[in-house]
Design a protein around this motif. Structure first.
Motif, short mmCIF file in Angstrom:
data_model
loop_
_atom_site.label_atom_id
_atom_site.label_comp_id
_atom_site.label_asym_id
_atom_site.label_seq_id
_atom_site.Cartn_x
_atom_site.Cartn_y
_atom_site.Cartn_z
N LEU A 64 0.83 -1.21 0.00
CA LEU A 64 0.00 0.00 0.00
C LEU A 64 0.87 1.26 0.00
CD1 LEU A 64 -2.78 1.29 0.13
CD2 LEU A 64 -2.71 1.06 2.63
N ALA A 65 1.99 1.22 0.72
CA ALA A 65 2.88 2.38 0.77
C ALA A 65 3.42 2.73 -0.61
CB ALA A 65 4.04 2.11 1.73
N VAL A 66 3.74 1.72 -1.41
CA VAL A 66 4.24 1.98 -2.76
C VAL A 66 3.18 2.69 -3.60
CG1 VAL A 66 5.01 0.90 -4.91
CG2 VAL A 66 5.88 0.06 -2.72
N PHE A 67 1.94 2.20 -3.52
CA PHE A 67 0.85 2.82 -4.28
C PHE A 67 0.60 4.25 -3.80
CE2 PHE A 67 -0.43 -1.66 -5.13
CZ PHE A 67 -0.44 -1.59 -6.51
N LEU A 68 0.59 4.45 -2.49
CA LEU A 68 0.31 5.78 -1.95
C LEU A 68 1.42 6.76 -2.31
CD1 LEU A 68 -1.04 4.84 1.61
CD2 LEU A 68 -2.37 5.62 -0.37
N PHE A 69 2.67 6.32 -2.17
CA PHE A 69 3.80 7.20 -2.48
C PHE A 69 3.79 7.55 -3.97
CE2 PHE A 69 8.14 8.33 -3.48
CZ PHE A 69 8.51 9.13 -2.41
N LEU A 70 3.50 6.58 -4.81
CA LEU A 70 3.43 6.83 -6.25
C LEU A 70 2.38 7.88 -6.57
CD1 LEU A 70 4.17 6.17 -9.18
CD2 LEU A 70 2.49 4.32 -9.10
N GLY A 71 1.20 7.74 -5.95
CA GLY A 71 0.14 8.71 -6.20
C GLY A 71 0.49 10.10 -5.70
N ALA A 72 1.09 10.18 -4.50
CA ALA A 72 1.45 11.49 -3.94
C ALA A 72 2.59 12.13 -4.72
CB ALA A 72 1.84 11.33 -2.47
N TRP A 73 3.57 11.35 -5.12
CA TRP A 73 4.73 11.88 -5.84
C TRP A 73 4.34 12.42 -7.21
CZ3 TRP A 73 9.77 12.76 -4.50
CH2 TRP A 73 10.68 13.00 -5.54
N ASN A 74 3.42 11.73 -7.89
CA ASN A 74 3.07 12.10 -9.25
C ASN A 74 1.83 12.98 -9.34
OD1 ASN A 74 5.18 10.64 -10.47
ND2 ASN A 74 3.99 8.74 -10.42
N ASP A 75 1.23 13.32 -8.21
CA ASP A 75 0.00 14.12 -8.24
C ASP A 75 0.26 15.47 -8.89
OD1 ASP A 75 -2.58 14.88 -7.86
OD2 ASP A 75 -2.36 15.38 -5.74
N PHE A 76 -0.57 15.80 -9.85
CA PHE A 76 -0.38 17.05 -10.58
C PHE A 76 -1.57 18.00 -10.44
CE2 PHE A 76 -1.29 19.33 -14.60
CZ PHE A 76 -0.24 20.23 -14.58
N LEU A 77 -2.78 17.49 -10.62
CA LEU A 77 -3.94 18.37 -10.71
C LEU A 77 -4.20 19.13 -9.41
CD1 LEU A 77 -6.27 19.44 -12.36
CD2 LEU A 77 -7.62 17.43 -11.67
N TRP A 78 -4.22 18.42 -8.28
CA TRP A 78 -4.53 19.10 -7.02
C TRP A 78 -3.44 20.10 -6.62
CZ3 TRP A 78 -7.85 21.21 -4.22
CH2 TRP A 78 -7.60 21.54 -2.88
N PRO A 79 -2.14 19.76 -6.68
CA PRO A 79 -1.13 20.80 -6.40
C PRO A 79 -1.21 21.98 -7.34
CG PRO A 79 -0.14 18.62 -6.27
CD PRO A 79 -1.52 18.43 -6.83
#
Length: 269
Positions: A191-206
């Motif tokens: 789960l940590a890998v999936f969460l980190f991937l989503g947070a690291w690559n998040d573009f729209l919200w930032p």
């Protein structure tokens, strides 16, 4: 013959998956004019240092990396804690409306993330958190899929094991830390890998929540390199390559736990 066929298929799949990353790494070492030249230059160039220096001047690379890493680590850790606690409650505690609340939680999985952006923005703006780290981190702490994954995995954990720890005098937090977390480590790593991937690559919200360049995360900062008349793809390639490295390193470190967690999720009901 079957062995050679399997080897050929695996080699072809590996080349198909690794080929774009190799081209990206090579393109990051060439000048802008050479990246799309023909024939393609699949060998290292001498512009890596220059492209990196130019990228630092353009977006403040070190500052942007620090912002992205901080947000990704804190958001991943917080989401893991929230998912574990919520999943533990749904799996091991009987309370009124438990199934109803869980169904409502699962129903949020079908809601497109774009639908929630405006309400979240208004909420963050009302409490004065826009253009701050909390604005980036807090919305990512609630992950319905993470709660679902934790709950389904914890259902397979024998209640007798938890009761034995309680009989020995352990409180719920101690039971969670000493008994549940060690057993759930592979699932938590996956789960940590999936969460980190989503947070690291998040573009729209930032992109929506941030206003000052000093607060930009890496995906947002890289988007600013796209010019109307000219784009320095050497910078873009360096930035994209750098953005890919943390995920590769994280997966290599946690690959055993990641695979174990996926297998556990596939075999537990």
């Amino acid at each position: 013959m079957k062995g050679w066929t399997l080897t050929f298929v695996l080699a072809a799949v590996f080349a198909l998956c690794a080929g774009p990353f190799y081209w990206l790494a090579m393109a990051a070492t060439h000048a802008n004019s050479d990246i799309f030249s023909w024939p393609p230059r699949f060998y290292p160039g001498d512009r890596l240092a220059a492209n990196t220096a130019t990228l630092e001047e353009s977006i403040g690379l070190l500052n942007v990396l620090g912002n992205t890493l901080f947000v990704a680590v804190v958001q991943t850790a917080g989401a893991l804690v929230v998912s574990l606690l919520a999943g533990y409650a749904f799996a091991k505690f009987a309370f009124a409306g438990r199934n109803v609340f869980f169904v409502l939680l699962l129903s949020t999985l079908v809601i497109p993330s774009g639908v929630t952006i405006i309400p979240i923005f208004e909420m963050m703006n009302d409490i004065g958190l826009i253009d701050s780290y909390p604005a980036l981190i807090l919305p990512g702490l609630s992950v319905p899929f993470g709660v679902f994954l934790m709950r389904q995995s914890l259902l397979a954990l024998p209640d007798e094991l938890l009761d034995a720890a309680r009989v020995d005098g352990a409180g719920e937090l101690r039971v969670l830390w000493r008994v549940v977390v060690p057993v759930m480590r592979p699932v938590l790593a996956a789960l940590a890998v999936f969460l980190f991937l989503g947070a690291w690559n998040d573009f729209l919200w930032p992109l929506i929540a941030l206003r000052t360049p000093e607060m930009f995360t890496l995906p947002v900062a890289l988007a600013t390199l796209q010019g109307l008349a000219r784009t320095d793809f050497g910078q873009v390639m360096v930035g994209t390559a750098i953005s890919s490295l943390p995920m590769i390193v994280l997966f290599l470190i946690l690959q055993k736990q990641f695979i174990s967690g996926l297998l556990a999720g596939a075999t537990k009901g």
